[in-house]
Design a protein around this motif. Structure first.
Motif, short mmCIF file in Angstrom:
data_model
loop_
_atom_site.label_atom_id
_atom_site.label_comp_id
_atom_site.label_asym_id
_atom_site.label_seq_id
_atom_site.Cartn_x
_atom_site.Cartn_y
_atom_site.Cartn_z
N GLY A 121 0.82 -1.20 0.00
CA GLY A 121 0.00 0.00 0.00
C GLY A 121 0.86 1.25 0.00
O GLY A 121 1.78 1.39 -0.80
N PRO A 122 0.58 2.18 0.93
CA PRO A 122 1.32 3.46 0.92
C PRO A 122 2.79 3.32 1.27
O PRO A 122 3.56 4.26 1.07
N MET A 123 3.21 2.15 1.78
CA MET A 123 4.62 1.92 2.08
C MET A 123 5.41 1.46 0.85
O MET A 123 6.63 1.29 0.92
N ALA A 124 4.73 1.28 -0.27
CA ALA A 124 5.39 0.70 -1.45
C ALA A 124 6.58 1.53 -1.89
O ALA A 124 7.63 0.98 -2.25
N ASP A 125 6.44 2.85 -1.87
CA ASP A 125 7.55 3.69 -2.32
C ASP A 125 8.74 3.58 -1.38
O ASP A 125 9.90 3.60 -1.82
N THR A 126 8.47 3.45 -0.08
CA THR A 126 9.55 3.28 0.89
C THR A 126 10.29 1.97 0.65
O THR A 126 11.53 1.91 0.70
N VAL A 127 9.53 0.91 0.39
CA VAL A 127 10.14 -0.39 0.09
C VAL A 127 11.01 -0.28 -1.16
O VAL A 127 12.12 -0.80 -1.22
N LEU A 128 10.50 0.42 -2.14
CA LEU A 128 11.22 0.58 -3.40
C LEU A 128 12.52 1.35 -3.20
O LEU A 128 13.58 0.97 -3.72
N GLN A 129 12.47 2.41 -2.41
CA GLN A 129 13.67 3.22 -2.19
C GLN A 129 14.73 2.47 -1.40
O GLN A 129 15.94 2.74 -1.54
N ALA A 130 14.30 1.52 -0.57
CA ALA A 130 15.26 0.75 0.24
C ALA A 130 15.94 -0.36 -0.55
O ALA A 130 16.89 -0.98 -0.05
N ALA A 131 15.48 -0.62 -1.78
CA ALA A 131 15.97 -1.75 -2.55
C ALA A 131 17.05 -1.33 -3.53
O ALA A 131 16.83 -0.40 -4.32
N PRO A 132 18.21 -1.97 -3.52
CA PRO A 132 19.19 -1.73 -4.59
C PRO A 132 18.66 -2.25 -5.92
O PRO A 132 17.70 -3.02 -5.96
N ALA A 133 19.28 -1.83 -6.97
CA ALA A 133 18.78 -2.15 -8.32
C ALA A 133 18.64 -3.65 -8.54
O ALA A 133 17.68 -4.10 -9.18
N GLU A 134 19.57 -4.45 -7.98
CA GLU A 134 19.50 -5.89 -8.22
C GLU A 134 18.32 -6.56 -7.53
O GLU A 134 17.97 -7.70 -7.85
N ASP A 135 17.70 -5.86 -6.57
CA ASP A 135 16.54 -6.43 -5.88
C ASP A 135 15.23 -6.16 -6.60
O ASP A 135 14.19 -6.69 -6.21
N LEU A 136 15.27 -5.35 -7.65
CA LEU A 136 14.04 -5.05 -8.41
C LEU A 136 13.86 -6.09 -9.50
O LEU A 136 13.71 -5.79 -10.69
N ALA A 137 13.88 -7.34 -9.08
CA ALA A 137 13.74 -8.47 -9.99
C ALA A 137 12.90 -9.54 -9.30
O ALA A 137 12.96 -9.71 -8.08
N PHE A 138 12.11 -10.25 -10.10
CA PHE A 138 11.29 -11.33 -9.56
C PHE A 138 12.13 -12.57 -9.32
O PHE A 138 13.03 -12.90 -10.12
N ILE A 139 11.88 -13.25 -8.24
CA ILE A 139 12.52 -14.54 -7.98
C ILE A 139 11.96 -15.53 -8.97
O ILE A 139 10.73 -15.69 -9.07
#
Length: 538
Positions: free
Chosen positions: A417-435
């Motif tokens: 929900g509204p925390m999605a952007d916070t989760v996104l900002q905490a993730a390095p580029a390599e974590d923006l991938a599906f397992i």
């Protein structure tokens, strides 16, 4: 975002209006409703949040058509109304799912009974929802169905959720509103006044052994199957019947479904379901008495697996489904108000609120957790301060980054929900991938490991993410392959990692691994406990 454990423990000495014992959907719903009304509320859970029934449900937010057959109109009315409300209040986390109900010649329920039930569904929902499909249109939507005797069927809406994530979302929203919550904090004693009211608890930190006394105006017992145990500390007799519901998980490709499907068991006529969930197919559920130790992980018995497979083979004869196709099994234990009815599935699913010194809230179903919370708070309103105007959940969508995959954004919004952007900002580029093979992002794993009160590996694999059932073999090969990366996220040294991995493998083997075809019909001998395995860490 969950606060650090030391910070949460330090808050136990604060003055509380409510202490809620139990961190499943009932307790989390109570915590959220209490915080929304401005009450100072604290939740204590002896294991992990959603460790029990609330991570082992059928994942449906539904009205319960089968309850109409048993005359439980009040339960169905509440359930349909709450399904509609939860779709509005928690979009993404609770999402629509269409269902099909095939009808066969000379087999229950028959078109008149099905039409009547769905008409009542529409009446309760306040708008038309179902439509009739002829055999050709039905097979277009579910081509693997049994064709012999097929007369057509109905399409109608229900809803789907990730039950453990819903529990966590409720807790996190309550924390945002000033509540407190602590997992692995076991209530081991009750403080009772001369008038008989329970106004405090003794709590022990399962991880360190430290203890604290927590005072409150009211203590609420929301422990589900464990409710009679807490009531027993006050000398109250048992009132609950414990029923086990077991489920099967297939890879999505092996039992492909675009929507949910109702099927009638050929032996006893019970309605069962199969539905697509998180890239796999979930099948449920049984309804049998559970007489095993509640401290042990519940598991699907081989006879229950056979029972569900029998229904599947009847419904999908062309798929040749066997035990070898199973990816996982799991079981949850429901607490219902015991009446002694047979078979167990005829027990009513209404909830109950008992004020016996401690306020016990029990029974009910996942869909109606808000109704249960409102009823419980209404019973104790005179013992609480004046409420404030209700706060609303913070559900405004995050800013959309147009440079990212829309699937990734939808995934994060549905989970956070509204925390999605916070989760996104905490993730390095390599974590923006599906397992691979799952809809789970590496960013979710990192966020859970650092910000969602993960204590043990099974917390991460079976509740914060559902990788333990979405990956083959419980995700154990994946854990071994990515051990260094996961250790870093969790902040564990090598000894802790290896011990947690061994604990998790044992939990999965005993409670989630499908029984071997032709294997024994009795559970394996008790394995070493987590305490046995963790003792070597000092």
């Amino acid at each position: 975002m969950m606060p650090p454990r030391a910070e949460a423990w330090a808050r136990l000495s604060e003055p509380w209006d409510l202490v809620i014992v139990g961190g499943g959907i009932t307790g989390a719903g109570l915590l959220f409703e209490a915080a929304r009304l401005g009450f100072r509320a604290l939740l204590l859970e002896g294991r992990d949040f959603a460790w029990g029934t609330s991570s082992r449900s059928g994942k449906m937010v539904h009205g319960g058509l089968r309850y109409l057959r048993q005359g439980q109109f009040r339960t169905t009315w509440h359930s349909v109304r709450e399904r509609e409300a939860l779709l509005r209040l928690w979009p993404g986390l609770v999402r629509p799912l269409g269902f099909l109900m095939p009808l066969y010649r000379a087999e229950p329920p028959g078109r008149p009974a099905a039409a009547l039930g769905l008409w009542l569904y529409d009446l309760f929902a306040g708008h038309p929802t179902h439509r009739y499909l002829d055999p050709e249109r039905l097979l277009e939507q579910s081509p693997h169905l049994r064709r012999e005797g097929l007369q057509g069927g109905y399409a109608y809406p229900e809803a789907l959720t990730d039950d453990a994530r819903l529990v966590l979302a409720l807790i996190q929203e309550a924390l945002r509103l000033g509540a407190g919550a602590l997992n692995y904090a076991r209530v081991e004693g009750l403080r009772q006044t001369r008038a008989g009211h329970v106004e405090g608890v003794m709590v022990r930190d399962v991880l360190t052994g430290r203890e604290a006394e927590v005072g409150a105006r009211v203590v609420i017992n929301a422990t589900g199957p464990w409710a009679d145990g807490l009531r027993g500390q006050l000398g109250r007799p048992p009132r609950l019947r414990l029923l086990r519901g077991s489920h099967l998980i297939f890879p999505g490709w092996r039992l492909p479904l675009a929507q949910g499907l109702i099927m009638i068991h050929p032996v006893d006529g019970r309605p069962l379901y199969a539905l697509p969930w998180e890239g796999v197919t979930l099948v449920g559920t049984t309804d049998v008495d559970h007489d095993q130790d509640l401290e042990e992980e519940p598991a699907a018995a081989p006879a229950e697996v056979d029972y569900l497979l029998t229904a599947l083979r009847r419904a999908f004869p062309f798929l040749d489904l066997t035990e070898a196709d199973l990816q996982a099994t799991f079981a949850g234990v429901r607490a219902v108000i015991g009446t002694g009815r047979q078979p167990p599935s005829r027990e009513p699913r209404d909830h109950a609120v008992w004020d016996e010194g401690i306020l016990t809230v029990t029974g009910g179903k996942l869909t109606t957790f808000r109704v249960m919370a409102r009823d419980a708070l209404g019973r104790i309103r005179r013992r609480l301060p004046a409420p404030r105007p209700p706060a609303r959940p913070a559900l405004a969508p995050p800013e959309i980054r147009r440079d990212l995959d829309p699937r990734l954004l939808r995934r994060l919004w549905s989970r956070y929900g509204p925390m999605a952007d916070t989760v996104l900002q905490a993730a390095p580029a390599e974590d923006l991938a599906f397992i691979p093979g799952t809809p789970v992002l590496w960013a979710e794993v990192r966020w859970a490991a650092g910000h969602e009160a993960v204590v043990h590996l099974d917390d991460l694999m079976l509740r914060r993410t559902r990788l333990g059932v979405l990956l083959p073999q419980g995700g154990i090969p994946w854990l071994r392959r990515h051990g260094d990366r996961l250790q870093s996220m969790l902040g564990w040294d090598e000894a802790r990692w290896l011990t947690e991995l061994e604990c998790y493998q044992e939990i999965w083997r005993r409670a989630w691994q499908p029984p071997a075809p032709g294997g024994p019909q009795t559970p394996a001998p008790r394995a070493r406990t987590r305490a046995d395995l963790m003792r070597g860490l000092g």
